[in-house]
Scaffold this motif. Sequence first.
Motif, PDB file in Angstrom:
ATOM      1  N   ARG A 237      78.955  38.464  -9.930  1.00 53.31           N
ATOM      2  CA  ARG A 237      79.310  39.593 -11.016  1.00 53.31           C
ATOM      3  C   ARG A 237      80.703  40.380 -10.373  1.00 53.31           C
ATOM      4  NH1 ARG A 237      78.509  44.825  -9.101  1.00 53.31           N
ATOM      5  NH2 ARG A 237      77.718  44.044  -7.064  1.00 53.31           N
ATOM      6  N   ASP A 305      64.128  40.497  -8.413  1.00 52.91           N
ATOM      7  CA  ASP A 305      65.740  40.538  -9.224  1.00 52.91           C
ATOM      8  C   ASP A 305      65.657  39.705 -10.557  1.00 52.91           C
ATOM      9  OD1 ASP A 305      67.901  40.126  -9.394  1.00 52.91           O
ATOM     10  OD2 ASP A 305      68.855  39.427  -7.591  1.00 52.91           O
ATOM     11  N   VAL A 307      67.720  39.171 -12.672  1.00 51.39           N
ATOM     12  CA  VAL A 307      68.643  38.169 -13.340  1.00 51.39           C
ATOM     13  C   VAL A 307      69.185  37.407 -12.893  1.00 51.39           C
ATOM     14  CG1 VAL A 307      71.717  38.428 -12.965  1.00 51.39           C
ATOM     15  CG2 VAL A 307      70.251  40.844 -13.613  1.00 51.39           C
ATOM     16  N   ASP A 308      68.586  37.223 -11.288  1.00 48.58           N
ATOM     17  CA  ASP A 308      68.698  35.817 -10.310  1.00 48.58           C
ATOM     18  C   ASP A 308      67.214  35.513 -10.991  1.00 48.58           C
ATOM     19  OD1 ASP A 308      71.319  36.263  -9.191  1.00 48.58           O
ATOM     20  OD2 ASP A 308      70.396  37.756  -8.265  1.00 48.58           O
ATOM     21  N   ASN A 318      74.450  39.512  -7.487  1.00 53.85           N
ATOM     22  CA  ASN A 318      73.948  39.895  -8.594  1.00 53.85           C
ATOM     23  C   ASN A 318      73.012  40.957  -7.662  1.00 53.85           C
ATOM     24  OD1 ASN A 318      74.389  39.169 -10.537  1.00 53.85           O
ATOM     25  ND2 ASN A 318      73.582  37.417 -10.691  1.00 53.85           N
TER      26      ASN A 318
END
Length: 462
Positions: A237, A305, A307-308, A318
């Motif tokens: 990111r 989390d 996203v991961d 992230n």
Amino acid sequence: MMAAGGCWLLVLGAAGLVFGLPPVRWMQAAPGDPGMNTLMGLAEREYNAASGREELYRAMRMRDLRKQLVSGIRYEFTVFLGRTLCRKGDEELLGNCPLHSLSALMEIECKFSMFVLPWVNETKVVEQTCSQEGHIEETSEPSSSKQEEPSMKAEAEMLETLSLFKDFVTTYNKKYKDTEEALMRLQIFAQNLKKAKEIQEKDQGTAEYGVTKFSDLTEEEFRTLYLNPLLSSQPPRPMKMAPTPTDPPPAEWDWRDHGAVTEVKNQGMCGSCWAFSVTGNIEGQWFLKKKSLVSLSEQELVDCDVVDQACGGGLPSNAYQAIEKLGGLESEQDYSYLGHKERCSFSTNKVSAFINSSVEIPKDETEIAAWLAQNGPISIALNAFAMQFYHKGISHPFRILCNPWMIDHAVLLVGYGVRDGKPFWAIKNSWGKDWGEQGYYYLYRGTGACGMNTMCSSAVID
């Protein structure tokens, strides 16, 4: 001296006793066993090499194939060979040689006993007994090519491997479900001894490589269980760049000496190194801003989390964003590490540390050193090529072997210095204290070794 066959039977047969395993059993090979064609080819070659005949014989069929898993594979079988019209010197054409018109009457029956040692790509013929023109011809003496009595060196290497594996199993309390798995792990262990030796020979630093707790894993197993493929397959990111320090870095620095680093942790068989790298960085940042060193929760990131990919890997960039959205990190004590994904149970009432933003750190190693000395430990990622078998010292693999565009492991940069005339980075890993130098990895500094300077970042706490 003990005969060749007897020596190998003793050494290989003793493997079960050495490792406390049950006695090995003979197993009948099923029809169409993939090893049959290979064994027929070996028998064909060995017979023709040992035979005093000018004519070449071709393996026609096999029966009574059985095998025994020792520290290699022992085979016993009977093979029938037919006379061809080719002669010695035409071995390369043997597969297409026409058979003699009376080959059915000239067929030779041979009984073989062989050992196949996969990790050294070698076959040893223990016994070869063939019928010939109505009588039995004993050809159990090895041919000059492959059947020579094993050298003392080969015997010593085998015994050393067995001894090292026994110590390995005891030291790391390894448990295998049955004899077959244990012997498979022994073969992998032997192959890894060779790999570690090759890495040792090619290393340009002072590192020592050898047996570690990962020595019974294939490279693919190791990568799947302990590394993080997303680091090189997904772009990080975007983050704003950290200001470049104006003062030059001191000659050496280590945040362990200044109280900013918690104890070495263990991610277990979970690709969550990204979470350990980020929490380590935030632990240091929190200490510098709040004067309190708190061990923070990696499990919160594994669970919360979105996203991961938890144990499947993740990116530090992230993770910072996830922590900001969640509102902070709980302590290790309140949200303990399990090593696998669970339902998110984060509570804002238990936040022990929070962050305001995150920054990317420049790739120049002098600037990295200056930033680290002024601002605290840094989250980094690198290529873990040399780490599976690392013991101690300063690791410095050739760039072509540890290329910087194949990073697959996130760690924490805590310091730097010079040892034995070689500049190094001090890196906190997350594989427990029983790996490396009490859980730490020392990597050569100044050449971007293993891509350690390609993904450096830090949280920011205002």
